[in-house]
Design a protein around this motif. Structure first.
Motif, mmCIF file in Angstrom:
data_model
loop_
_atom_site.group_PDB
_atom_site.id
_atom_site.type_symbol
_atom_site.label_atom_id
_atom_site.label_comp_id
_atom_site.label_asym_id
_atom_site.label_seq_id
_atom_site.Cartn_x
_atom_site.Cartn_y
_atom_site.Cartn_z
ATOM 1 N N LYS A 42 23.084 14.278 -26.387
ATOM 2 C CA LYS A 42 22.557 14.862 -27.633
ATOM 3 C C LYS A 42 23.668 14.999 -28.669
ATOM 4 O O LYS A 42 23.470 14.724 -29.850
ATOM 5 C CB LYS A 42 21.923 16.222 -27.344
ATOM 6 C CG LYS A 42 21.272 16.851 -28.556
ATOM 7 C CD LYS A 42 20.605 18.173 -28.211
ATOM 8 C CE LYS A 42 19.968 18.776 -29.451
ATOM 9 N NZ LYS A 42 19.346 20.070 -29.173
ATOM 10 N N LEU A 43 24.838 15.399 -28.224
ATOM 11 C CA LEU A 43 25.978 15.559 -29.121
ATOM 12 C C LEU A 43 26.293 14.258 -29.855
ATOM 13 O O LEU A 43 26.624 14.261 -31.038
ATOM 14 C CB LEU A 43 27.197 16.029 -28.318
ATOM 15 C CG LEU A 43 28.490 16.218 -29.077
ATOM 16 C CD1 LEU A 43 28.365 17.359 -30.079
ATOM 17 C CD2 LEU A 43 29.633 16.499 -28.115
ATOM 18 N N PHE A 44 26.168 13.140 -29.144
ATOM 19 C CA PHE A 44 26.466 11.833 -29.738
ATOM 20 C C PHE A 44 25.209 11.153 -30.284
ATOM 21 O O PHE A 44 25.236 9.969 -30.608
ATOM 22 C CB PHE A 44 27.170 10.933 -28.725
ATOM 23 C CG PHE A 44 28.543 11.427 -28.348
ATOM 24 C CD1 PHE A 44 29.565 11.450 -29.280
ATOM 25 C CD2 PHE A 44 28.818 11.888 -27.069
ATOM 26 C CE1 PHE A 44 30.838 11.910 -28.951
ATOM 27 C CE2 PHE A 44 30.082 12.347 -26.725
ATOM 28 C CZ PHE A 44 31.081 12.359 -27.670
ATOM 29 N N ASP A 45 24.139 11.905 -30.348
ATOM 30 C CA ASP A 45 22.867 11.413 -30.892
ATOM 31 C C ASP A 45 22.366 10.195 -30.108
ATOM 32 O O ASP A 45 21.951 9.184 -30.699
ATOM 33 C CB ASP A 45 23.003 11.092 -32.387
ATOM 34 C CG ASP A 45 21.651 10.999 -33.087
ATOM 35 O OD1 ASP A 45 20.696 11.662 -32.620
ATOM 36 O OD2 ASP A 45 21.544 10.260 -34.077
ATOM 37 N N LEU A 46 22.446 10.291 -28.792
ATOM 38 C CA LEU A 46 21.987 9.237 -27.896
ATOM 39 C C LEU A 46 21.045 9.838 -26.860
ATOM 40 O O LEU A 46 21.088 11.042 -26.600
ATOM 41 C CB LEU A 46 23.171 8.597 -27.150
ATOM 42 C CG LEU A 46 24.262 7.930 -27.965
ATOM 43 C CD1 LEU A 46 25.457 7.601 -27.071
ATOM 44 C CD2 LEU A 46 23.739 6.667 -28.620
#
Length: 114
Positions: A53-57
């Motif tokens: 989620k942090l890396f938008d994946l």
């Protein structure tokens, strides 16, 4: 897990984040995050979801993240940035030459008028 840690480190670098930045975002200590990147610590599903989620994946995208493709893109971006930097450097050199020429003209004019 070392492969996943390398992927996470690469993603972190691409975002311009330090280990401290990511550790804060994950609400863990810097050493704990460092152990994730180096593969010393196994990542549970909850932490994996948090990192994805942090890396938008998605978790699947994070697990399938292809280092080689991303590295090629990173190298291409780096090459383009270096080319632009060289162009700007050349522009600065040309401007410096003009400043020197103008200074010399002013100096000659000043000597001539004195």
């Amino acid at each position: 897990m070392k492969s996943l840690g390398k992927k996470i480190r690469l993603l972190r670098h691409q975002n311009g984040w330090s280990q401290e930045d990511v550790a804060k975002k994950l609400d863990i200590s810097i050493p704990a995050f460092s152990k994730i990147e180096t593969g010393i610590t196994d990542i549970n599903l909850s932490r994996l979801q948090q990192i994805a989620k942090l890396f938008d994946l998605s978790v699947v995208q994070l697990l399938n993240f292809n280092d080689a493709d991303e590295q090629k893109k990173y190298n291409s971006d780096l090459e383009l940035a270096n080319k632009k930097l060289q162009e700007r450097n050349n522009e600065v050199i040309e401007l410096q030459k003009k400043v020197i020429e103008l200074y010399e003209e002013l100096r000659k004019t000043y000597k001539h008028n004195s």
